[in-house]
Design a protein around this motif. Structure first.
Motif, mmCIF file in Angstrom:
data_model
loop_
_atom_site.group_PDB
_atom_site.id
_atom_site.type_symbol
_atom_site.label_atom_id
_atom_site.label_comp_id
_atom_site.label_asym_id
_atom_site.label_seq_id
_atom_site.Cartn_x
_atom_site.Cartn_y
_atom_site.Cartn_z
ATOM 1 N N VAL A 7 0.864 -1.179 0.000
ATOM 2 C CA VAL A 7 0.000 0.000 0.000
ATOM 3 C C VAL A 7 0.900 1.228 0.000
ATOM 4 C CG1 VAL A 7 -1.774 1.315 1.224
ATOM 5 C CG2 VAL A 7 -1.861 -1.192 1.217
ATOM 6 N N GLY A 8 0.738 2.044 -1.020
ATOM 7 C CA GLY A 8 1.450 3.310 -1.096
ATOM 8 C C GLY A 8 0.487 4.451 -0.802
ATOM 9 N N ILE A 9 0.898 5.368 0.034
ATOM 10 C CA ILE A 9 0.106 6.565 0.317
ATOM 11 C C ILE A 9 0.963 7.764 -0.062
ATOM 12 C CG2 ILE A 9 -1.037 7.957 2.086
ATOM 13 C CD1 ILE A 9 -1.591 5.394 3.653
ATOM 14 N N THR A 10 0.476 8.548 -1.029
ATOM 15 C CA THR A 10 1.225 9.708 -1.496
ATOM 16 C C THR A 10 0.603 10.985 -0.956
ATOM 17 O OG1 THR A 10 -0.012 10.152 -3.537
ATOM 18 C CG2 THR A 10 1.703 8.431 -3.626
ATOM 19 N N GLY A 11 1.119 12.119 -1.394
ATOM 20 C CA GLY A 11 0.700 13.404 -0.868
ATOM 21 C C GLY A 11 -0.527 14.016 -1.507
ATOM 22 N N VAL A 19 -5.616 4.927 4.348
ATOM 23 C CA VAL A 19 -5.844 4.524 5.737
ATOM 24 C C VAL A 19 -6.951 3.476 5.796
ATOM 25 C CG1 VAL A 19 -6.596 5.304 8.022
ATOM 26 C CG2 VAL A 19 -5.025 6.731 6.679
ATOM 27 N N GLU A 20 -8.059 3.739 5.124
ATOM 28 C CA GLU A 20 -9.188 2.797 5.140
ATOM 29 C C GLU A 20 -8.824 1.481 4.462
ATOM 30 O OE1 GLU A 20 -12.033 2.867 6.856
ATOM 31 O OE2 GLU A 20 -11.385 4.777 7.703
ATOM 32 N N ALA A 21 -7.985 1.531 3.435
ATOM 33 C CA ALA A 21 -7.534 0.297 2.790
ATOM 34 C C ALA A 21 -6.701 -0.533 3.767
ATOM 35 C CB ALA A 21 -6.730 0.613 1.530
ATOM 36 N N LEU A 22 -5.805 0.115 4.489
ATOM 37 C CA LEU A 22 -5.003 -0.599 5.486
ATOM 38 C C LEU A 22 -5.890 -1.231 6.554
ATOM 39 C CD1 LEU A 22 -2.045 1.905 5.921
ATOM 40 C CD2 LEU A 22 -1.861 -0.434 5.042
ATOM 41 N N LYS A 23 -6.890 -0.489 7.028
ATOM 42 C CA LYS A 23 -7.811 -1.032 8.034
ATOM 43 C C LYS A 23 -8.542 -2.260 7.496
ATOM 44 C CE LYS A 23 -9.131 3.239 10.437
ATOM 45 N NZ LYS A 23 -10.311 4.113 10.648
ATOM 46 N N ALA A 24 -9.058 -2.145 6.272
ATOM 47 C CA ALA A 24 -9.821 -3.249 5.681
ATOM 48 C C ALA A 24 -8.944 -4.478 5.474
ATOM 49 C CB ALA A 24 -10.438 -2.799 4.353
ATOM 50 N N LEU A 25 -7.739 -4.279 4.969
ATOM 51 C CA LEU A 25 -6.828 -5.403 4.733
ATOM 52 C C LEU A 25 -6.435 -6.065 6.046
ATOM 53 C CD1 LEU A 25 -4.769 -3.748 1.887
ATOM 54 C CD2 LEU A 25 -6.201 -5.794 1.651
ATOM 55 N N GLU A 27 -8.286 -6.158 8.761
ATOM 56 C CA GLU A 27 -9.467 -6.898 9.203
ATOM 57 C C GLU A 27 -9.626 -8.207 8.426
ATOM 58 O OE1 GLU A 27 -14.173 -6.044 9.190
ATOM 59 O OE2 GLU A 27 -12.954 -4.574 10.271
ATOM 60 N N LEU A 28 -9.194 -8.203 7.167
ATOM 61 C CA LEU A 28 -9.263 -9.407 6.332
ATOM 62 C C LEU A 28 -8.054 -10.329 6.535
ATOM 63 C CD1 LEU A 28 -10.528 -7.682 3.070
ATOM 64 C CD2 LEU A 28 -11.838 -9.283 4.503
ATOM 65 N N SER A 29 -7.164 -9.978 7.463
ATOM 66 C CA SER A 29 -5.942 -10.748 7.761
ATOM 67 C C SER A 29 -5.034 -10.887 6.550
ATOM 68 C CB SER A 29 -6.304 -12.127 8.331
ATOM 69 O OG SER A 29 -7.022 -11.990 9.534
ATOM 70 N N ILE A 30 -4.987 -9.830 5.737
ATOM 71 C CA ILE A 30 -4.081 -9.798 4.587
ATOM 72 C C ILE A 30 -2.888 -8.938 4.985
ATOM 73 C CG2 ILE A 30 -3.784 -9.060 2.193
ATOM 74 C CD1 ILE A 30 -6.777 -9.734 1.820
ATOM 75 N N PRO A 31 -1.686 -9.504 4.953
ATOM 76 C CA PRO A 31 -0.505 -8.725 5.345
ATOM 77 C C PRO A 31 -0.260 -7.560 4.394
ATOM 78 C CG PRO A 31 0.139 -10.871 4.473
ATOM 79 C CD PRO A 31 -1.349 -10.861 4.522
ATOM 80 N N THR A 32 0.187 -6.458 4.952
ATOM 81 C CA THR A 32 0.447 -5.273 4.144
ATOM 82 C C THR A 32 1.851 -4.745 4.383
ATOM 83 O OG1 THR A 32 -0.601 -3.946 5.874
ATOM 84 C CG2 THR A 32 -1.958 -4.492 3.953
ATOM 85 N N HIS A 33 2.387 -4.166 3.325
ATOM 86 C CA HIS A 33 3.660 -3.462 3.377
ATOM 87 C C HIS A 33 3.358 -2.020 2.972
ATOM 88 C CE1 HIS A 33 6.767 -6.670 3.864
ATOM 89 N NE2 HIS A 33 5.658 -7.380 3.704
ATOM 90 N N LEU A 34 3.505 -1.104 3.901
ATOM 91 C CA LEU A 34 3.173 0.301 3.675
ATOM 92 C C LEU A 34 4.393 1.079 3.238
ATOM 93 C CD1 LEU A 34 1.329 2.829 3.940
ATOM 94 C CD2 LEU A 34 2.017 2.909 6.364
ATOM 95 N N LEU A 58 -0.985 0.212 11.364
ATOM 96 C CA LEU A 58 -2.035 -0.564 10.693
ATOM 97 C C LEU A 58 -1.452 -1.595 9.729
ATOM 98 C CD1 LEU A 58 -4.527 2.330 9.860
ATOM 99 C CD2 LEU A 58 -4.791 0.576 11.639
ATOM 100 N N ALA A 59 -0.200 -1.389 9.324
ATOM 101 C CA ALA A 59 0.456 -2.283 8.371
ATOM 102 C C ALA A 59 1.290 -3.328 9.103
ATOM 103 C CB ALA A 59 1.357 -1.472 7.433
ATOM 104 N N ARG A 60 1.459 -4.472 8.476
ATOM 105 C CA ARG A 60 2.354 -5.480 9.057
ATOM 106 C C ARG A 60 3.777 -4.954 9.050
ATOM 107 N NH1 ARG A 60 1.926 -11.490 7.806
ATOM 108 N NH2 ARG A 60 0.000 -11.122 8.937
ATOM 109 N N THR A 61 4.172 -4.304 7.934
ATOM 110 C CA THR A 61 5.520 -3.751 7.798
ATOM 111 C C THR A 61 5.416 -2.375 7.159
ATOM 112 O OG1 THR A 61 6.372 -5.988 7.413
ATOM 113 C CG2 THR A 61 7.816 -4.168 6.814
ATOM 114 N N SER A 62 6.232 -1.455 7.623
ATOM 115 C CA SER A 62 6.284 -0.124 7.043
ATOM 116 C C SER A 62 7.717 0.126 6.572
ATOM 117 C CB SER A 62 5.891 0.914 8.094
ATOM 118 O OG SER A 62 5.947 2.202 7.551
ATOM 119 N N HIS A 63 7.845 0.710 5.387
ATOM 120 C CA HIS A 63 9.160 0.927 4.789
ATOM 121 C C HIS A 63 9.451 2.409 4.622
ATOM 122 C CE1 HIS A 63 9.535 -3.328 3.725
ATOM 123 N NE2 HIS A 63 8.267 -3.272 3.361
ATOM 124 N N ASP A 64 10.705 2.773 4.822
ATOM 125 C CA ASP A 64 11.181 4.123 4.528
ATOM 126 C C ASP A 64 11.058 4.336 3.018
ATOM 127 O OD1 ASP A 64 12.805 6.329 3.774
ATOM 128 O OD2 ASP A 64 14.162 5.992 5.449
#
Length: 188
Positions: A7-11, A19-25, A27-34, A58-64
């Motif tokens: 999941v990429g969030i830009t400016g 944010v809502e996509a991260l919440k939904a994923l 809740e669906l137990s789908i791992p996310t990389h933000l 909200l993400a399983r992993t967040s990247h710089d």
């Protein structure tokens, strides 16, 4: 094995979609990389009550976003696909022109080259010809262009209903079953 979604969030305006996509994923137990861009983090402060750390949690992993050595920079890192929500015109331009100067655009480029689903929730209005040409170019490369366009057949009552319908459509494009909005089943 459940493959993660990047999941990429830009400016662009509309960071609440990411944010809502991260919440939904989650809740669906789908791992996310933000991958949260610096401008995306700034827009969180302007448009929402969330801060960057809350969204990262909200993400399983967040990247710089500057770390081009992170896992999403490689095609050997298996994913279900990538959602950029919202997608700024700057990011759209970088993706459409294969300009991979940060992790978010590199991950999008990898998603395309590996023939995985890339969903771009492009946020701009009105659109001039250059914007339309960038969207067409990204679509020709395989991206799904999915501007958040509110639908009203599900009788939304709140802004959250409108946001969830757009996010639900984005998850549909990634092949992720969800119940974020009432689906059309014909007139009552």
């Amino acid at each position: 094995m459940v493959l993660p979604v990047i999941v990429g969030i830009t400016g662009a305006s509309g960071v609440i979609y990411g944010v809502e996509a991260l919440k939904a994923l989650k809740e669906l137990s789908i791992p996310t990389h933000l991958i949260l861009s610096r401008a995306g983090a700034e827009n969180l402060k302007i448009e929402t009550d969330f801060n960057a750390e809350q969204v990262k949690s909200l993400a399983r992993t967040s990247h710089d976003p500057e770390n081009l050595a992170a896992a999403p920079a490689s095609g050997s890192f298996l994913t279900k696909g990538m959602l950029v929500a919202p997608c700024s015109i700057k990011t759209l331009s970088a993706i459409a022109n294969s300009y991979t100067d940060n992790l978010l655009t590199r991950a999008a480029d990898v998603t395309l080259k590996e023939k995985r689903t890339l969903v771009l929730m492009v946020r701009e209005t009105p659109l001039h010809q250059g914007h339309l040409e960038l969207m067409a170019r990204a679509a020709q490369m395989g991206a799904v262009i999915l501007p958040p366009m509110p639908a009203f057949y599900h009788n939304p009552r709140t802004i959250e209903d409108l946001i969830k319908q757009s996010v639900g459509k984005a998850l549909d494009s990634l092949g992720i079953a969800n119940q974020l909005f009432k689906r059309w089943s014909g007139p009552s």
